[in-house]
Design an enzyme around this catalytic site. Structure first.
Site, short mmCIF file in Angstrom:
data_model
loop_
_atom_site.label_atom_id
_atom_site.label_comp_id
_atom_site.label_asym_id
_atom_site.label_seq_id
_atom_site.Cartn_x
_atom_site.Cartn_y
_atom_site.Cartn_z
N PHE A 32 102.12 29.63 68.84
CA PHE A 32 102.00 30.83 67.98
C PHE A 32 103.21 31.76 68.20
O PHE A 32 104.04 31.95 67.31
CB PHE A 32 100.67 31.51 68.30
CG PHE A 32 100.52 32.92 67.81
CD1 PHE A 32 100.87 33.26 66.51
CD2 PHE A 32 99.98 33.90 68.65
CE1 PHE A 32 100.71 34.58 66.06
CE2 PHE A 32 99.81 35.19 68.21
CZ PHE A 32 100.19 35.54 66.92
N ASN A 53 104.97 20.22 74.20
CA ASN A 53 104.30 18.90 74.28
C ASN A 53 103.34 18.69 73.10
O ASN A 53 102.72 17.65 72.99
CB ASN A 53 103.57 18.74 75.62
CG ASN A 53 102.48 19.77 75.83
OD1 ASN A 53 102.27 20.64 74.98
ND2 ASN A 53 101.77 19.70 76.94
N GLY A 57 100.58 23.59 70.69
CA GLY A 57 101.57 23.97 69.69
C GLY A 57 101.51 22.98 68.53
O GLY A 57 101.00 21.86 68.68
N SER A 96 101.85 27.67 77.49
CA SER A 96 100.51 27.76 78.11
C SER A 96 99.46 27.95 77.03
O SER A 96 99.69 28.66 76.06
CB SER A 96 100.42 28.96 79.05
OG SER A 96 99.11 29.04 79.59
N LYS A 112 98.65 24.19 85.55
CA LYS A 112 99.91 23.47 85.71
C LYS A 112 101.05 24.13 84.91
O LYS A 112 102.16 24.24 85.41
CB LYS A 112 99.74 22.01 85.29
CG LYS A 112 99.01 21.19 86.35
CD LYS A 112 98.59 19.83 85.83
CE LYS A 112 99.73 18.83 85.84
NZ LYS A 112 99.27 17.49 85.42
N TYR A 166 93.39 30.93 84.18
CA TYR A 166 94.43 31.63 83.42
C TYR A 166 94.94 32.84 84.19
O TYR A 166 96.14 32.99 84.43
CB TYR A 166 93.87 32.06 82.06
CG TYR A 166 94.90 32.57 81.09
CD1 TYR A 166 95.91 31.73 80.60
CD2 TYR A 166 94.87 33.88 80.64
CE1 TYR A 166 96.86 32.20 79.70
CE2 TYR A 166 95.82 34.36 79.73
CZ TYR A 166 96.81 33.51 79.26
OH TYR A 166 97.74 33.98 78.37
#
Ligand code: UDP
Length: 332
Positions: A32, A53, A57, A96, A112, A166
């Site tokens: 975004f 990746n 997204g 993320s 990660k 998070y």
């Protein structure tokens, strides 16, 4: 050029000159916020390498950039090492997942991206002596008991709660940034992003954030799902304002080493938000009250005086105007 990208470039003013000709790596560039940043940088004449990746997204967010000479897309998971032969001047680490619904389902990937991923991204910045921008979050403040929240507030975070993957990962990410700044003298900047919304934000049923969910529910005349009694608050920033703040933080020389809240300081309850979305969509949706998720912060509102001072930045698009634009985008 898209009208809203033009608006951001105009608001960037003189900083635009710092962007032209720089080589910028954007991790999470198909997400975004990442894709909006790619748009602005490409338009302003930077050479952009977009790393993503594509698990959260979307290729569709960047497909219009694929044929540009100054844009390169690499499908890659940033938690795995990657080396670049070309010079990199700026690294912007946005990769993320960020939706509370994803915290339950993908906690390990989120950890990660903000630990192994930031280590890879910082390693690239160190090798190229590049400037580094990290997109942290208001979540590092947890359930803040200082409202409005300044950058000095240390946070009130549950390390073993459902949001910890998070919150704690982003806190660890900040710690990585500070470590590279201290140990290697890296030019770093940390943005603490507060709730942001706008076109390209995913609704996608259960994975969406509150605004895309409410818009989708209202447009379908489905019940609007309020968690708890809707008295919890958030302060919503429109994407063009957020992107302007992030780019200023990354490219302003004076912002070196700074940690800055970027978001709106206009607080609204979730119930008021639901009514506003319903009105703006002329929807006949009812309200459905569901249990409040565990550790859902009761209030969130940034103190943005530092961003005003250092970046000469403030939000310009009001909530009603931003929602109208987003609803327009949804309707296509
Ligand atoms: N929320 C809600 N209904 C929904 C989705 C979210 O009432 O269908 C609430 C959620 O409990 C939180 C706020 O809206 O209090 C913002 O949620 P979001 O998922 O956008 O992210 P957060 O700000 O919690 O990180």
């Amino acid at each position: 050029m898209n009208k809203e990208i033009k608006e951001i470039l105009k608001n960037l003013g003189e900083i635009s000159e710092n962007i032209e000709g720089t080589n910028v790596l954007v991790t999470g560039g198909a997400g975004f916020l990442g894709s909006w940043i790619c748009d602005v940088l490409v338009e302003q004449g930077a050479k952009v390498i977009c790393l993503d990746n594509l698990v959260s997204g979307l290729r569709a967010n960047i497909s219009h950039l694929m044929n540009k000479d100054n844009f390169k897309f690499i499908q890659h998971d940033v938690t795995q090492p990657i080396h670049f032969n070309e010079q990199i001047d700026v690294v912007m680490h946005l990769a993320s997942r960020a939706s509370p619904f994803e915290f339950e389902r993908y906690p390990i990937q989120i950890l990660k991206a903000n630990t192994l991923g930031i280590w890879v991204a910082l390693g690239i910045a160190k090798k190229h002596d590049a400037r580094f921008l990290y997109t942290s979050t208001s979540e590092i403040y947890g359930c803040a008991d200082e409202i409005p929240t300044t950058e000095e507030y240390w946070g009130n975070v549950n390390p073993i709660g459902p949001r910890s993957c998070y919150d704690e990962a982003k806190r660890c990410g900040e710690s990585y940034v500070i470590a590279y700044k201290m140990q290697h003298g890296l030019d770093t900047r940390i943005a603490r992003i507060f709730n942001t919304y706008g076109p390209r934000m995913r609704a996608e049923g259960v994975y969406g954030r509150v605004i895309p969910r409410f818009i989708e529910q209202a447009l379908n005349n489905d019940p609007i799902t309020i968690f708890g009694d809707g008295s919890q608050t958030r302060s919503f920033c429109y994407v063009t304002d957020q992107v302007e703040g992030l780019v200023k933080l990354a490219f302003l020389d004076e912002a070196r080493g700074e940690v800055v809240n970027i978001g709106s300081d206009k607080e609204i309850t979730i119930l008021e938000l639901a009514k506003l979305v319903r009105d703006l969509t002329n929807s006949s949706s009812g309200m459905e009250f569901l249990p409040l998720p565990e550790d859902d912060p009761p209030r969130r509102k940034p103190d943005i005086s530092k961003a005003r001072r250092i970046l000469d930045w403030e939000p310009k698009v009001g909530l009603e105007e931003g929602l109208r634009r987003m609803i327009g985008w949804y309707k296509g």
